[in-house]
Design a protein around this motif. Sequence first.
Motif, mmCIF file in Angstrom:
data_model
loop_
_atom_site.group_PDB
_atom_site.id
_atom_site.type_symbol
_atom_site.label_atom_id
_atom_site.label_comp_id
_atom_site.label_asym_id
_atom_site.label_seq_id
_atom_site.Cartn_x
_atom_site.Cartn_y
_atom_site.Cartn_z
ATOM 1 N N CYS A 19 0.806 -1.215 0.000
ATOM 2 C CA CYS A 19 0.000 0.000 0.000
ATOM 3 C C CYS A 19 0.841 1.268 0.000
ATOM 4 C CB CYS A 19 -0.902 0.014 1.238
ATOM 5 S SG CYS A 19 -2.140 -1.284 1.176
ATOM 6 N N MET A 21 1.275 5.049 1.052
ATOM 7 C CA MET A 21 0.777 5.794 2.204
ATOM 8 C C MET A 21 1.332 7.219 2.153
ATOM 9 S SD MET A 21 1.236 2.930 5.238
ATOM 10 C CE MET A 21 2.958 3.037 5.568
ATOM 11 N N PRO A 34 -3.931 6.684 3.520
ATOM 12 C CA PRO A 34 -3.664 6.063 2.221
ATOM 13 C C PRO A 34 -3.262 7.127 1.193
ATOM 14 C CG PRO A 34 -6.031 6.079 2.694
ATOM 15 C CD PRO A 34 -5.347 6.589 3.919
ATOM 16 N N LEU A 44 -6.219 1.771 4.060
ATOM 17 C CA LEU A 44 -5.146 1.057 4.753
ATOM 18 C C LEU A 44 -5.756 0.080 5.754
ATOM 19 C CD1 LEU A 44 -2.643 3.985 5.455
ATOM 20 C CD2 LEU A 44 -2.562 2.303 3.602
#
Length: 625
Positions: A19, A21, A34, A44
């Motif tokens: 992911c 971020m 996120p 997230l």
Amino acid sequence: MSVWRGKTTACPYDCPDACAMKGMFDGTSVTLEPNTDLPYTTFLCGKGLRWASRATSSERLTSPMLRREGALVPVSWDEALDVWAEKVRAAVSRHGPLSLMHLSSAGSLYFSKLLPPHLFAALGGYTTKKGNLCSSAGSFGLAENFGEVPVTRPESLAEHARGVLFWGRNALETHAHVVPPLRRVRGRGGEIAALEIRETPTTRFADRWWRVNPGGDWALAAWLCAALLEEGACGGWREHVENPEEFERAARSLDGASLLGAAGVSAECASELLEWLKRFAPVTHYAAFGAQRYMHGDAQFRWIGALAVLLGAFSEPGAGLAFSKDEMALFPPDLLPKVERARRLPVATWPVELESLDPPVEVLSISGANPVRQSPGSDLVRAALRKIPFTVCIDFVLSDTAKEADLVLPTTTFLEEEGDWKGSYWHNYVVRSERVLPPRGESLEETDIFTRLAGRLGLSLDLTAMKREADRIMLASPLLERVGDGIYRWDEPDYWRTSRRKASLPVSVPEAAEGPEGALRLVTVHRKEYINGQSWDVPSLEPIPPLSVHPADAASFGLKGGEEAVARGRRGGTLRVAVREDASLGRGYCVLPQGTEGVNALTDPLASPGFGAPFAESWITLDKG
Ligand SMILES: Nc1nc2c(c(=O)[nH]1)N[C@H]1C(S)=C(S)[C@@H](COP(=O)(O)OP(=O)(O)OC[C@H]3O[C@@H](n4cnc5c(=O)[nH]c(N)nc54)[C@H](O)[C@@H]3O)O[C@H]1N2
Ligand SMILES: Nc1nc2c(c(=O)[nH]1)N[C@H]1C(S)=C(S)[C@@H](COP(=O)(O)OP(=O)(O)OC[C@H]3O[C@@H](n4cnc5c(=O)[nH]c(N)nc54)[C@H](O)[C@@H]3O)O[C@H]1N2
Ligand SMILES: [Mo]
């Protein structure tokens, strides 16, 4: 303290989702959000969000620690590096560089984690592992079929599949960002189905699921292949296969009833699945890491792969097989360490082989790995660490492995590092990570630690400069399209659409493994709350690990749900567990979450084809607690 705001970064975990971020630090605390420029990771998960508190946690190591009279005591970096360098120098002069062993694993998947072996290249060699704890058997099987582990682009599922079949993949817990693409499949009138050994959040999310025996998927896949061939229901696959006649002969000569027996699936359920596969074509087959943690993990995937080919993997978008891929595929090849002499020991059995090694291992360094918790036969890993004259562990918390080391070195987390990269073993984006907050205490970046050690050994080697060079090459890469702050898209080729290679389909079947009389097969599974062995900061984790077992199997040990029991492995290792009755399981096996202390004292160190770790070839008995 200086303040940074709104930096781009990526979760470092060994999770397919990788992911993107945004990180903010106000001088005291970290906030994570996120980074929605990466279209697959627009939220997230809990374990990713916990990085905000992990980074500033009081559990962080802040200073090097050296074992003195049995206890780890804080020392300066100068002293720590002097001692390590002296041990390395002495080992190399007595026994040569193979007496140095280095292990790294899945702690963080940032690109720079590939750099430390440059030190051993400069020293002339080292001992290390071959295979990994995670995916080697399945990858080996797929490579036997397809020449490589096929890359399946997430779009092929999101845009083309009408069916998705999870072969054990517990995606709702271990790969949560695949859910939006799954909803798109449903939006086209398609369905999600799962083959599992137990009910999970994924089977509950699925439109239907069928239970298989642990390790029985190959047999079900082979039965389906034979049925499709018998019906003549599939066309257009032969031209993509090297050995079509041989494969067809082999598949059709198998005894259907024995196959279904091995799979643990009734003829009725198997026929229902066959109809489902035809009705929801094209189907993407999503194979689990869990389904290849067997001695025959390669055969599991060879037969699932064959089924995918019969069902149009090469000819119809959305009909492929998805497993994993190399998240480091874009790492600049010229910067990969090339170690001239490497003695490679299977990742799961090295502690057993240690005794007979010549030259012996004198200095072991471990980074981004916690084998005392995560390797099968963890008791043997602990014993090995105690036997090796000098052991070093680089981590940011005091892991089970760090607790056993002679020297513990505190390292930064990704949030404290600048200009590193993270890829994914699912989607085709990479993220460039920026520093969000200053290093905790005296912790140093791993590249810096190895550069300092190299300096003390008289080597002119600068891993930090190499990391900067990798960053420069990545930023200039013609393969990457910048789609947002720090987010880059790679138009990665989809194997099923682009491969010119013909598949080589399986012509033999594996032997079924039998456990000892009266014992249960132990299947250990990943869970939502934390990743791998990194469970130290999970709020309200059960004090005693829950062991799920069929009520009748519990009764055969005189146990009931809610009671405590002692699980005993084949080598005598024990673990206190809380019995949970689960009638969704079949008979003869039980399920325990992986990743807490002591679970791998119950598992056996074995090497599967491709040097994988077949955790599920372990058998336990239960005693009343
Ligand atoms: N939250 C979270 N996410 C993670 C991880 C984590 O620890 N936590 N770990 C990451 C890593 S390193 C990995 S490798 C992946 C693992 O991802 P998964 O493969 O999804 O996880 P596992 O728990 O290993 O196995 C998945 C399921 O396979 C089932 N299973 C076991 N044996 C068989 C079998 O023979 N056949 C079939 N059909 N099913 C079987 C198990 O019951 C389990 O529910 O997840 C990654 N993502
Ligand atoms: N019984 C059983 N055991 C299993 C499994 C199973 O299914 N069942 N699954 C296996 C699988 S799939 C995997 S991938 C392995 C994973 O096991 P490992 O590869 O050991 O991975 P982790 O436990 O995630 O992390 C290892 C250590 O790395 C540290 N770390 C994190 N980031 C960094 C960093 O940037 N630098 C350094 N130096 N350290 C860092 C963490 O704090 C942690 O202590 O476990 C395997 N073990
Ligand atoms: Mo893994």
